[in-house]
Scaffold this motif. Structure first.
Motif, short mmCIF file in Angstrom:
data_model
loop_
_atom_site.label_atom_id
_atom_site.label_comp_id
_atom_site.label_asym_id
_atom_site.label_seq_id
_atom_site.Cartn_x
_atom_site.Cartn_y
_atom_site.Cartn_z
N THR A 152 0.86 -1.19 0.00
CA THR A 152 0.00 0.00 0.00
C THR A 152 0.89 1.24 0.00
OG1 THR A 152 -1.82 -1.05 1.20
CG2 THR A 152 -1.68 1.35 1.33
N LEU A 153 0.54 2.20 -0.83
CA LEU A 153 1.24 3.49 -0.84
C LEU A 153 0.28 4.56 -0.35
CD1 LEU A 153 3.71 5.23 -1.52
CD2 LEU A 153 2.75 5.52 -3.82
N GLN A 154 0.56 5.09 0.83
CA GLN A 154 -0.21 6.19 1.38
C GLN A 154 0.39 7.49 0.86
OE1 GLN A 154 0.02 6.33 5.64
NE2 GLN A 154 -1.53 7.91 5.87
N VAL A 155 -0.34 8.21 0.03
CA VAL A 155 0.23 9.41 -0.58
C VAL A 155 -0.18 10.66 0.19
CG1 VAL A 155 0.42 8.44 -2.89
CG2 VAL A 155 -1.68 9.62 -2.25
N TYR A 179 8.39 -0.57 6.41
CA TYR A 179 7.82 0.59 5.71
C TYR A 179 8.96 1.41 5.13
CZ TYR A 179 9.27 3.40 9.73
OH TYR A 179 10.01 4.01 10.70
N CYS A 187 7.66 7.63 -4.85
CA CYS A 187 6.26 7.25 -5.05
C CYS A 187 6.02 6.84 -6.50
CB CYS A 187 5.34 8.41 -4.68
SG CYS A 187 5.28 8.80 -2.92
N VAL A 190 7.26 3.39 -7.36
CA VAL A 190 6.39 2.31 -6.88
C VAL A 190 5.10 2.25 -7.69
CG1 VAL A 190 5.03 1.50 -4.91
CG2 VAL A 190 7.34 2.37 -4.55
N GLU A 191 4.53 3.41 -7.96
CA GLU A 191 3.29 3.51 -8.72
C GLU A 191 3.55 4.39 -9.95
OE1 GLU A 191 0.45 2.15 -8.60
OE2 GLU A 191 0.32 1.18 -6.64
N GLY A 204 5.14 9.99 0.27
CA GLY A 204 4.26 8.89 0.61
C GLY A 204 4.91 7.92 1.57
N LEU A 206 5.23 3.90 2.10
CA LEU A 206 5.04 2.60 1.47
C LEU A 206 5.03 1.51 2.53
CD1 LEU A 206 4.89 0.74 -1.03
CD2 LEU A 206 7.41 0.69 -0.98
N VAL A 308 -3.35 2.69 -3.64
CA VAL A 308 -2.89 4.04 -3.32
C VAL A 308 -3.93 4.66 -2.40
CG1 VAL A 308 -2.38 6.33 -4.20
CG2 VAL A 308 -1.55 4.32 -5.42
#
Length: 452
Positions: A152-155, A179, A187, A190-191, A204, A206, A308
């Motif tokens: 999961t990428l928290q932006v 993490y 970011c 990754v995405e 972000g 990760l 995301v």
């Protein structure tokens, strides 16, 4: 934290008849692990099949690293800010409902640093274990559900959000959850689709141990496996009440008659409190309505690789095979399941803002469901003071994340096995007086009032 999830071995000498109430992902997971342990299991649900309510179209995240209570320091200020946003992640529709206001007050009481750390620690403990149980289950059975294990990428859209992540990272450190704090280029690495919108984010977090998958497909596949193991599913069966002889549950009254067993597991999400209240159990579980969109991918390179999470709008964008699932928002409106067109706005905005070329919004399926939230964020799993009554409810937005682990630990508790994780703080006992009330004498399943 990697506790591991060992395979259940049939104990042979321990065999019980168990009724599981609810056929969402929590109920079906519980039934599967109970059957795996050698018990005779019946699942009862009013719906015509599994996972047709809250489990139907959730955000698709299996996100132990992102497990955190809503009750965080500064919640009140954030809530006011959210409600004033154009694409607000929070809507409150006031009702003359004492349960709503009691739940809100308890939520605010948990919105401090000490409670947040305790509650997040409990949630991460169960969620990490659950992810390991899901992996073990997948390896053993070969179950498929559009799963991916790409994190999961928290932006973050502001530096303030980056700075605030320090609190979460401290808890992740304590539980040894991997993490990485990333800059914008990190970011985009990754995405890759985020390269198109790099100016909209500042960084972000990760969480590489997180996964994604279609909860509805998983639950249906697991229910089929459970059926092959002998589990009986009674669909289209409305649950009326639990009966008692004053010491234990003696049966489940349904619109098709009374069903009996040795033990009973309540896994009915937001509807669990009503069922167990006559036993003196006052569960602080309240429905928080969420919405989702499911749209076909038209540009794979422009779609997310995994999940995301937009920290500003509290909305997740997840890849599920050839589809994008967009899930989030919170609406306090009791048990109202009205599909409000206006609440689609935040979902449309986030997916088109971060992944403008990825999917076809004109073909999106719009859905809503009720998340069973506790004010402290941690679900309620395990035993109750009623000796043969067990709970598996209150998972909020993390039912899919915690399903396998919750089902496994409840199966262990019901069968008298030692659980593989510490149950402290996970059971109804953490609510003290509310839990103790269930030990009061009961008459016909109704608690005798305490002396005043």
């Amino acid at each position: 934290m990697r506790m591991g999830c060992e395979q259940i071995r049939d104990l042979g000498s321990l065999h019980m008849r168990v009724i599981v109430l609810g056929s969402g992902v929590i109920g079906v997971s519980t039934a599967y692990f109970l059957a795996k342990a050698g018990h005779e299991v019946t699942v009862v649900d009013r719906q015509p099949g599994p996972a047709l309510e809250t489990s139907y179209a959730n955000a698709g995240e299996v996100s132990p690293g992102y497990s955190a209570p809503w009750a965080a320091p500064g919640l009140m200020a954030k809530a006011v800010k959210w409600m004033m946003m154009k694409h607000s992640p929070l809507v409150i529709r006031p009702k003359l409902d004492p349960a709503m206001w009691s739940w809100c007050l308890k939520l605010l009481a948990n919105a401090n640093e000490r409670s947040y750390e305790i509650n997040k620690g409990r949630m991460v403990r169960l969620a990490e274990y659950s992810r390991d149980c899901l992996r073990a289950l997948r390896d053993e059975t070969g179950i498929r559900y559009d799963e991916r294990a790409k994190g999961t990428l928290q932006v973050f859209r502001t530096q303030k959000q980056v700075d605030a992540a320090a609190t979460d990272m401290a808890v992740l450190d304590r539980f040894k959850v991997p993490y990485s704090l990333l800059d914008v280029e990190g970011c985009a690495a990754v995405e890759p689709a985020l390269r198109l919108v790099k100016e909209k984010i500042v960084g972000g977090l990760l969480l590489p141990g997180d996964e994604t998958g279609d909860c509805f497909r998983f639950t249906n596949a697991l229910a089929a496996m459970a059926t092959e193991m002998g589990v009986e599913f009674r669909y289209n069966t409305a649950i009326r009440k639990l009966e008692s002889d004053g010491r234990r549950v003696t049966g489940v009254v349904t619109d098709a008659g009374t069903l009996t067993a040795d033990s009973y597991v309540v896994a009915m999400g937001s509807y669990s409190p009503t069922l167990v209240k006559p036993f003196g159990l006052d569960l602080p579980v309240y429905p928080v309505k969420g919405y989702s969109l499911t749209l076909p991918i038209v540009d794979p390179a422009g779609a997310p690789e995994s999940t995301v999470m937009d920290e500003t709008h509290k909305i997740a964008v997840t890849r599920l095979g050839d589809r994008i699932r967009v899930g989030g928002t919170a609406e306090l409106t009791g048990f109202d399941l009205t599909l409000r067109a206006g609440r689609r706005g935040p979902l449309d905005h986030v997916v088109s803002d971060l992944f403008p070329t990825g999917g076809d919004l004109s073909k999106a399926e719009f859905w809503t469901g009720l998340r069973p939230n506790t004010p402290d964020g941690t679900p309620i799993v395990g035993p109750t003071p009623v000796r043969n009554l067990f709970l598996n409810t209150g998972h909020g937005t993390l039912g899919w994340t915690m399903a396998a682990g919750s089902g496994r630990v409840v199966a262990d508790v019901v069968g008298g096995r030692q659980t593989e994780i510490d149950m402290d703080g996970l059971t109804v006992a953490r609510y003290g007086r509310s839990a103790a009330a269930a030990s009061r004498p009961t008459i016909g399943g109704v608690a005798r009032p305490a002396a005043r």
